[in-house]
Design an enzyme around this catalytic site. Structure first.
Site, PDB file in Angstrom:
ATOM      1  N   GLU A  40     -12.455   0.353  -7.227  1.00  0.00           N
ATOM      2  CA  GLU A  40     -12.038   1.714  -6.886  1.00  0.00           C
ATOM      3  C   GLU A  40     -12.854   2.712  -7.705  1.00  0.00           C
ATOM      4  O   GLU A  40     -13.156   2.478  -8.870  1.00  0.00           O
ATOM      5  CB  GLU A  40     -10.543   1.883  -7.195  1.00  0.00           C
ATOM      6  CG  GLU A  40      -9.972   3.222  -6.759  1.00  0.00           C
ATOM      7  CD  GLU A  40      -8.492   3.354  -7.068  1.00  0.00           C
ATOM      8  OE1 GLU A  40      -7.817   4.104  -6.339  1.00  0.00           O
ATOM      9  OE2 GLU A  40      -8.007   2.718  -8.029  1.00  0.00           O
ATOM     10  N   LYS A 113      -6.407   4.507   1.379  1.00  0.00           N
ATOM     11  CA  LYS A 113      -5.339   4.095   0.473  1.00  0.00           C
ATOM     12  C   LYS A 113      -4.012   4.739   0.870  1.00  0.00           C
ATOM     13  O   LYS A 113      -3.911   5.957   1.032  1.00  0.00           O
ATOM     14  CB  LYS A 113      -5.714   4.488  -0.961  1.00  0.00           C
ATOM     15  CG  LYS A 113      -4.733   4.030  -2.025  1.00  0.00           C
ATOM     16  CD  LYS A 113      -5.236   4.438  -3.409  1.00  0.00           C
ATOM     17  CE  LYS A 113      -4.326   3.985  -4.533  1.00  0.00           C
ATOM     18  NZ  LYS A 113      -4.839   4.413  -5.857  1.00  0.00           N
ATOM     19  N   CYS A 158      -5.670  -0.767  -5.484  1.00  0.00           N
ATOM     20  CA  CYS A 158      -5.018  -0.432  -6.756  1.00  0.00           C
ATOM     21  C   CYS A 158      -3.489  -0.348  -6.661  1.00  0.00           C
ATOM     22  O   CYS A 158      -2.820  -1.362  -6.598  1.00  0.00           O
ATOM     23  CB  CYS A 158      -5.626   0.863  -7.307  1.00  0.00           C
ATOM     24  SG  CYS A 158      -5.372   1.116  -9.091  1.00  0.00           S
TER      25      CYS A 158
END
Length: 271
Positions: A40, A113, A158
């Site tokens: 990321e 995301k 993440c």
């Protein structure tokens, strides 16, 4: 199939980060990796959240996207571009986006995301929702390895790691490999990173490959690192602590099939 998780300690300058990423991708390709996954924010870790706005790109064009396409094409490997800031219709927002490029340099998948990190312990404070616009849909793509075996790959980023329902959606779609490019903070990573990665592997009977930011950054942040590959039984096959590097390991279709046959938990789901 050999895969590689690229660990970085990205700084505030995009071009410097791209040069560092290229060196690590070349190392992964030389090792025989067919798939390399960047962390990321591989392209930039800014001083402020709003720094992302200056580097955002429209879909299909931009310095970062051209970099990823050229690297995949010239190295003849699949590359998953960690995340990069992508334009939205709002002038003060970005999407935190993963792009997948095949060895021809074609972008074959995009994932925005979904879950946006929020953490405040009185000393550290993060609120991605101030700048980032959340995505909505889980995304998988199919990768045919050089031996002809097809792998279905589920994308995540993440903070998504804390939401098992996303990974269950990938499992329902037949995912064999789950990718988790990340920039976990040192605080949360030390407490939860490995246990969450291993849990996602075990409960979905899938490989998990998690490239991470790992170290002290120019902007003052410290990330946890510990990029790793976990097998469907929850065994950590390879990892690296802090610092830039390449974590490689092999995926075995036979091992995946054996684990799923011996413990057919996915077939026992009722929800």
């Amino acid at each position: 199939m050999k895969v590689a998780a690229i660990q970085m300690v990205s700084g505030t300058q995009r071009d410097d980060n791209l040069r560092a990423a290229r060196i690590l991708l070349e190392q992964a390709a030389r090792s025989g990796a067919e798939l390399a996954v960047l962390p990321e924010y591989f392209c930039m870790m800014g001083h402020r959240d709003t720094d992302k706005l200056a580097w955002r790109e429209p879909e299909g064009d931009g310095v970062i996207q051209r970099f990823l396409a050229d690297a995949a094409r010239s190295l003849q490997i699949w590359i998953v571009g960690g995340t990069l800031p992508m334009q939205t219709t709002a002038p003060d927002r970005v999407r935190n986006t993963t792009l997948v490029f095949d060895p021809a340099g074609t972008c074959v998948a995009r994932y925005d995301k979904i879950h946006l990190f929020c953490f405040d312990n009185g000393q550290e404070s993060y609120h991605e929702g101030r700048i980032i616009e959340a995505g909505h849909l889980p995304v998988q793509f199919d990768l045919t390895a050089r031996d002809g075996h097809r792998w279905r790959v589920g994308l995540s980023v993440c903070y998504d790691l804390r939401f098992p329902e996303l990974y269950r959606a990938h499992a329902r779609a037949g995912a064999d490999l789950l990718l988790v490019p990340s920039a976990f903070t040192h605080t949360t990573g030390e407490a939860h990173w490995e246990v969450l990665l291993r849990a996602r592997a075990v409960e979905n009977l899938a490989y998990v490959l998690a490239p991470a930011q790992g170290g002290h950054h120019e902007n003052g942040r410290r990330t946890w690192g510990h990029s790793m590959l976990v097998d469907p039984w929850g065994t950590v096959l390879a990892q690296q602590g802090e610092g830039a590097g390449v974590v490689t390991g092999d995926l075995s279709a036979e091992h995946l099939r054996n684990v799923r046959t011996q413990l057919p938990a996915l077939a026992h789901r009722v929800l």
